[in-house]
Design a protein around this motif. Structure first.
Motif, PDB file in Angstrom:
ATOM      1  N   UNK A 286       0.829  -1.210   0.000  1.00 46.85           N
ATOM      2  CA  UNK A 286       0.000   0.000   0.000  1.00 46.85           C
ATOM      3  C   UNK A 286       0.865   1.263   0.000  1.00 46.85           C
ATOM      4  N   UNK A 287       1.966   1.226   0.738  1.00 48.60           N
ATOM      5  CA  UNK A 287       2.875   2.381   0.738  1.00 48.60           C
ATOM      6  C   UNK A 287       3.449   2.613  -0.655  1.00 48.60           C
ATOM      7  N   UNK A 288       3.785   1.513  -1.339  1.00 45.27           N
ATOM      8  CA  UNK A 288       4.328   1.636  -2.695  1.00 45.27           C
ATOM      9  C   UNK A 288       3.275   2.195  -3.648  1.00 45.27           C
ATOM     10  N   UNK A 289       2.026   1.709  -3.512  1.00 44.68           N
ATOM     11  CA  UNK A 289       0.951   2.231  -4.356  1.00 44.68           C
ATOM     12  C   UNK A 289       0.722   3.718  -4.109  1.00 44.68           C
ATOM     13  N   UNK A 290       0.854   4.131  -2.857  1.00 46.78           N
ATOM     14  CA  UNK A 290       0.706   5.554  -2.528  1.00 46.78           C
ATOM     15  C   UNK A 290       1.796   6.384  -3.210  1.00 46.78           C
TER      16      UNK A 290
END
Length: 379
Positions: A286-290
């Motif tokens: 999720x951090x990478x997608x953000x």
């Protein structure tokens, strides 16, 4: 130690809820759903839908999974399984959240009802899960509770669950309960005597309207159902439950969200609390997608005409396929065809014109803000 769930069993026949006979008495049209024989409609989907939007309707949702959770380690353990920060929940509060896998995919969407902590430091809560994912969820929870003092008790076969929804829902329930239900806030819950038994009342629902979901013993459920029926509450089936939740843009597990979709892709970023909690399954994804952005997003589509975009239909832009419909129906409230679809992120803005392929022909639709319909009756 965490308690193991019972071994999964393959039923030879469809399961029936404690309200099955009552539903049959009302000439409900039955259907198979997640291994259960459930009412799809009584008087008709549109009539039932409009009853919930204007007065009150009731649903037998006893097929849903119902867990009791307890243990000193409960909140700590759950924090690692969901993207939401549960540490600030007060007794009598609940949170809609998601069980995530290590890839950030959604194992299930759930509601966790926090009931508080006793003198020994043991936390207690309840969890409602989807019927089709009950065994998967139970196994996942049990595996991740290993090495802790958390206990999971599956009440699914022992309890009935009735949803009473609509602008008059609270009024009808209040006539059967001495406890003040009007004081319960949205996503609040309490236990109170009802119809000769003890009920768990949660001000939650899957319709976009105000109302309660009430968990009771089977014999109490029959009395409660008949009492509400005599008071004029409309019995409703799964058919209008689907049109109601779609108007409210509430995702359906297995169609709009699943193990391969992340909360950010599904437009559920509001349940992801990256800044206020520590590590959890899927956090790195999720951090990478953000940081890098999403390749697709779940959007709301309004069709320009009466053609209904169904699950699995292709979505096009400039003649090229750019996504797929996940849910679609005619909206009885809005009197137009509506749908949810995953499309390329650059086509996900409100006002974007797209086309849906229906039986070999393309029909126009436009991306709109979610939800399609917001009830004036829900605070």
């Amino acid at each position: 130690m965490a308690k193991s769930p019972e071994a999964n069993k393959t039923p030879q026949t469809l399961s029936r809820t404690p309200l099955f006979e009552v539903c049959v008495e009302l000439n409900a049209r039955m259907t198979e759903f997640a291994g259960w024989e459930m009412p799809v409609q009584y008087s008709g989907i549109t009539e039932e839908h409009q009853a919930v939007r204007t007065t009150a309707g009731m649903f037998d949702i006893s097929h849903m999974g119902k867990f009791i959770l307890k243990g000193k380690d409960l909140i700590q353990k759950l924090q690692y399984l969901v993207p939401s920060d549960l540490s600030r929940l007060q007794p009598g509060e609940a949170k809609y959240t998601l069980l995530l896998n290590p890839q950030g995919g959604i194992i299930d969407d759930i509601i966790f009802y926090y009931q508080g902590q006793d003198a020994t430091g043991e936390h207690r809560g309840r969890m409602i899960v989807n019927a089709a994912t009950l065994n998967k969820d139970k196994t996942w929870l049990w595996e991740n509770f290993q090495g802790s003092d958390v206990e999971l008790q599956d009440l699914s076969p022992e309890k009935a669950l009735i949803a009473v929804q609509g602008p008059d829902a609270v009024k009808h329930l209040q006539s059967l309960v001495e406890t003040d239900l009007t004081a319960v806030k949205y996503f609040g819950h309490l236990e109170a005597p009802v119809c000769g038994g003890l009920g768990f009342f949660a001000r939650t629902g899957y319709t976009g309207e105000d109302g309660f979901e009430v968990m009771v013993d089977p014999e109490v459920a029959v009395t409660l159902w008949r009492s509400l029926l005599n008071a004029g509450v409309t019995p409703c089936g799964l058919g209008c439950r689907d049109t109601l939740r779609l108007e409210a843009a509430m995702p359906l597990y297995g169609q709009d969200i699943d193990d391969t979709t992340t909360p950010l892709e599904a437009g559920l970023g509001w349940v992801v609390h990256l800044d206020s909690k520590g590590d959890f399954f899927g956090r790195e994804v999720l951090e990478k997608q953000k940081q890098t952005g999403l390749s697709r997003r779940l959007v709301a589509l309004e069709m320009q005409g009466r053609y209904i975009a169904r699950h699995g239909y292709g979505v096009k832009a400039d003649g090229e396929t750019v996504g797929e419909i996940t849910s679609g129906s005619w909206s009885p409230t809005l009197q137009r065809a509506i749908a949810l679809a995953y499309v390329h992120t650059n086509l996900a803005k409100s006002g974007q014109e797209l086309e849906v392929e229906i039986r070999g022909k393309s029909y126009p639709g436009v991306v709109v803000k979610k939800p399609f319909y917001r009830s004036p009756n829900r605070s």
